[in-house]
Design a protein around this motif. Structure first.
Motif, PDB file in Angstrom:
ATOM      1  N   ALA A 157       0.804  -1.228   0.000  1.00 40.27           N
ATOM      2  CA  ALA A 157       0.000   0.000   0.000  1.00 40.27           C
ATOM      3  C   ALA A 157       0.831   1.269   0.000  1.00 40.27           C
ATOM      4  O   ALA A 157       0.316   2.340  -0.348  1.00 40.27           O
ATOM      5  CB  ALA A 157      -0.946  -0.003   1.210  1.00 40.27           C
ATOM      6  N   ALA A 158       2.103   1.192   0.399  1.00 46.73           N
ATOM      7  CA  ALA A 158       2.933   2.400   0.407  1.00 46.73           C
ATOM      8  C   ALA A 158       3.174   2.923  -1.008  1.00 46.73           C
ATOM      9  O   ALA A 158       3.380   4.120  -1.204  1.00 46.73           O
ATOM     10  CB  ALA A 158       4.264   2.117   1.100  1.00 46.73           C
ATOM     11  N   CYS A 159       3.153   2.035  -2.005  1.00 48.16           N
ATOM     12  CA  CYS A 159       3.449   2.442  -3.383  1.00 48.16           C
ATOM     13  C   CYS A 159       2.314   2.171  -4.360  1.00 48.16           C
ATOM     14  O   CYS A 159       2.331   2.699  -5.478  1.00 48.16           O
ATOM     15  CB  CYS A 159       4.704   1.728  -3.885  1.00 48.16           C
ATOM     16  N   HIS A 160       1.348   1.345  -3.970  1.00 52.08           N
ATOM     17  CA  HIS A 160       0.296   0.936  -4.902  1.00 52.08           C
ATOM     18  C   HIS A 160      -1.092   1.160  -4.304  1.00 52.08           C
ATOM     19  O   HIS A 160      -1.295   1.006  -3.099  1.00 52.08           O
ATOM     20  CB  HIS A 160       0.428  -0.549  -5.264  1.00 52.08           C
ATOM     21  N   LYS A 161      -2.019   1.525  -5.168  1.00 52.89           N
ATOM     22  CA  LYS A 161      -3.444   1.514  -4.859  1.00 52.89           C
ATOM     23  C   LYS A 161      -4.112   0.565  -5.846  1.00 52.89           C
ATOM     24  O   LYS A 161      -3.550   0.230  -6.895  1.00 52.89           O
ATOM     25  CB  LYS A 161      -4.040   2.916  -4.988  1.00 52.89           C
ATOM     26  N   LEU A 162      -5.313   0.136  -5.513  1.00 50.13           N
ATOM     27  CA  LEU A 162      -6.003  -0.789  -6.408  1.00 50.13           C
ATOM     28  C   LEU A 162      -6.473  -0.105  -7.683  1.00 50.13           C
ATOM     29  O   LEU A 162      -6.400  -0.680  -8.772  1.00 50.13           O
ATOM     30  CB  LEU A 162      -7.190  -1.428  -5.678  1.00 50.13           C
ATOM     31  N   ASP A 163      -6.975   1.132  -7.556  1.00 49.97           N
ATOM     32  CA  ASP A 163      -7.613   1.780  -8.701  1.00 49.97           C
ATOM     33  C   ASP A 163      -6.961   3.095  -9.090  1.00 49.97           C
ATOM     34  O   ASP A 163      -7.552   3.881  -9.812  1.00 49.97           O
ATOM     35  CB  ASP A 163      -9.095   2.030  -8.395  1.00 49.97           C
ATOM     36  N   LYS A 164      -5.744   3.350  -8.590  1.00 56.44           N
ATOM     37  CA  LYS A 164      -5.120   4.642  -8.862  1.00 56.44           C
ATOM     38  C   LYS A 164      -3.614   4.478  -8.992  1.00 56.44           C
ATOM     39  O   LYS A 164      -2.990   3.768  -8.213  1.00 56.44           O
ATOM     40  CB  LYS A 164      -5.450   5.616  -7.715  1.00 56.44           C
ATOM     41  N   LYS A 165      -3.053   5.130  -9.987  1.00 58.38           N
ATOM     42  CA  LYS A 165      -1.611   5.113 -10.183  1.00 58.38           C
ATOM     43  C   LYS A 165      -0.935   5.919  -9.086  1.00 58.38           C
ATOM     44  O   LYS A 165      -1.330   7.043  -8.793  1.00 58.38           O
ATOM     45  CB  LYS A 165      -1.287   5.703 -11.553  1.00 58.38           C
ATOM     46  N   MET A 166       0.095   5.340  -8.474  1.00 56.84           N
ATOM     47  CA  MET A 166       0.884   6.055  -7.466  1.00 56.84           C
ATOM     48  C   MET A 166       2.357   5.920  -7.814  1.00 56.84           C
ATOM     49  O   MET A 166       2.738   6.077  -8.963  1.00 56.84           O
ATOM     50  CB  MET A 166       0.563   5.514  -6.069  1.00 56.84           C
TER      51      MET A 166
END
Length: 446
Positions: free
Chosen positions: A62-71
């Motif tokens: 979760a620090a670098c990735h979201k399910l539905d959003k580019k991070m």
């Protein structure tokens, strides 16, 4: 000759059947392979435990990735299916990538290098501690369909007002009481008028009250009464003037609206963020300091919206999300591209706590040396949606604190000798700040 043609016809027919059979078998094998591959993909997403996968995702991804959003990295909703359909990459590739992405890149894998270059040459952190089962659980969590946002009961959009369940407000009740008293007064007037008319019709004389001396005339004629009233009004005026002047510069309860809404209730209360994380200079400086927006972005690079449970009747989720966008605009953060644009805007915060220039106060002396909690002066900050001045911050308020607060001299060699001498002088076991010189004028005014 006829038999030769018949045998040739039979041989040709058999050969054609064999060719057709081989082609059908091959096509059937291909269709079966595609079907099995699709079925395997579907089943593989169901192999894992999505509940465990959520915990693993939050802890590792979760620090670098979201399910539905580019991070920092790409969005991971249905990542297994997308990799298989778009790139032809199986789960084995995902295992290798998660456990050692640098190794996959160095192997020359085309897609691995494409992702590596697309995200600025930043390799993903390796997770060799994750087993295949753990990765299956994470993939099961990413394969879940996006849930529709839940509507929290009782929430209303910002700017709208609510009424209680009965639909009756205080204004309506007061209005009804005013009309009732007006009707009562009108009724008494009509009853009085009717009785007088009835008495006049019956030749009944109604005695009028004897004429009395007007109050103002009696007041003028009595000089002693005039002196007493004059003294009363002078003392009352002096009292109210003194009270008014004493409140000049006292801003207790002052609660300005800030250009970007900041909820101490969410940050210090729900999330348990230490006050000194944002106001770090309170440990070492006279001033507590206003945190720079970069401190906010330490968290809000990843936190771009609030959970629905955070919303209240007065402040909706859409309101909070809009304030985060104001923060992004101020720091010049492009949320879609996950990078700074360089176009910043200053935020004109409104100061709340402001001591007079002739009063000296040092935060580090109270926070670091004395160990005074922030809530002692600033009140229950963790409960405040909008920050306000809790204490009066007057001279009398500070002096009372110095008179009542004991000095902590344990394991402090600086205070050892002073404590021994002053303890004998005052005949006490513990010394207050006042007994240590906390009431000397020069301590705060110099």
């Amino acid at each position: 000759m006829k038999k030769s043609y018949q045998s040739l016809e039979v041989n040709l027919t058999n050969n054609m059947r064999q060719v057709i059979h081989r082609k059908l078998s091959k096509n059937f094998f291909r269709l079966s392979l595609v079907f099995l591959l699709a079925l395997t993909t579907t089943l593989s997403a169901q192999e894992g435990d999505s509940a465990k996968g959520k915990s693993l995702f939050n802890a590792n991804c979760a620090a670098c990735h979201k399910l539905d959003k580019k991070m920092t990295g790409p969005a991971l909703r249905n990542v297994e299916t997308r990799l298989l359909e778009e790139q032809g990459l199986t789960k084995d590739w995902i295992y290798a990538w998660i456990k050692n992405s640098s190794g996959v890149i160095k192997s020359g894998d085309a897609y691995a290098n494409k992702i590596y270059n697309e995200y600025g040459g930043a390799a993903m952190t390796a997770f060799p501690q994750l087993s295949n089962e753990d990765i299956d659980n994470i993939l099961a969590y990413t394969a879940k369909e996006k849930e529709a946002p839940a509507q929290t009961p009782g929430l209303v959009p910002t700017g709208q007002t609510t009424t209680d369940s009965s639909g009756v407000t205080n204004e309506i009740i007061l209005g009804a009481l005013a009309v009732l008293f007006a009707l009562l007064a009108l009724g008494l007037f009509l009853v009085n008028k009717t009785l007088r008319r009835f008495a006049s019709a019956q030749n009944i004389e109604v005695e009028e009250g004897s004429k009395r001396t007007p109050l103002w005339k009696a007041f003028v004629q009595n000089q002693f009464l005039m002196i007493v009233v004059a003294i009363f009004f002078l003392l009352s005026s002096a009292y109210f003037v003194y009270g008014y002047l004493s409140q000049i510069g006292v801003d207790q309860g002052y609660q300005p609206v800030q250009p970007i809404h900041y909820s101490h209730r969410i940050h210090a209360g729900d999330n348990g963020i230490d006050c000194k994380y944002c106001h770090s200079s309170a440990r070492v400086s006279k001033h507590s300091g206003i945190p720079s927006l970069n401190v906010c972005m330490n968290c809000h690079k990843s936190i771009y919206e609030v959970s629905p449970e955070t919303a209240t009747e007065e402040y909706s989720k859409e309101f909070y999300d809009g304030e985060i966008k104001k923060l992004y605009k101020a720091v010049g953060w492009d949320d879609a591209e996950q990078k700074y644009t360089g176009e910043t805007q200053p935020v004109k915060w409104v100061r709340i706590h402001n001591l007079p220039d002739f009063a000296y106060f040092n935060h580090s002396q109270h926070v670091t040396v004395a160990g005074v909690e922030c809530q002692t002066c600033h009140g229950p900050v963790e409960e405040m949606e909008v920050m306000y001045q809790h204490a009066p911050l007057t001279m009398g308020w500070c002096i009372n604190c110095h008179r009542e607060t004991n000095i902590n001299v344990k394991d402090n060699a600086y205070y050892t000798k002073i404590h021994e001498e002053l303890s004998k002088k005052y005949g006490v076991e513990e010394l207050t700040a006042a007994q240590m010189g906390g009431l000397e004028c020069g301590k705060c005014h110099y």
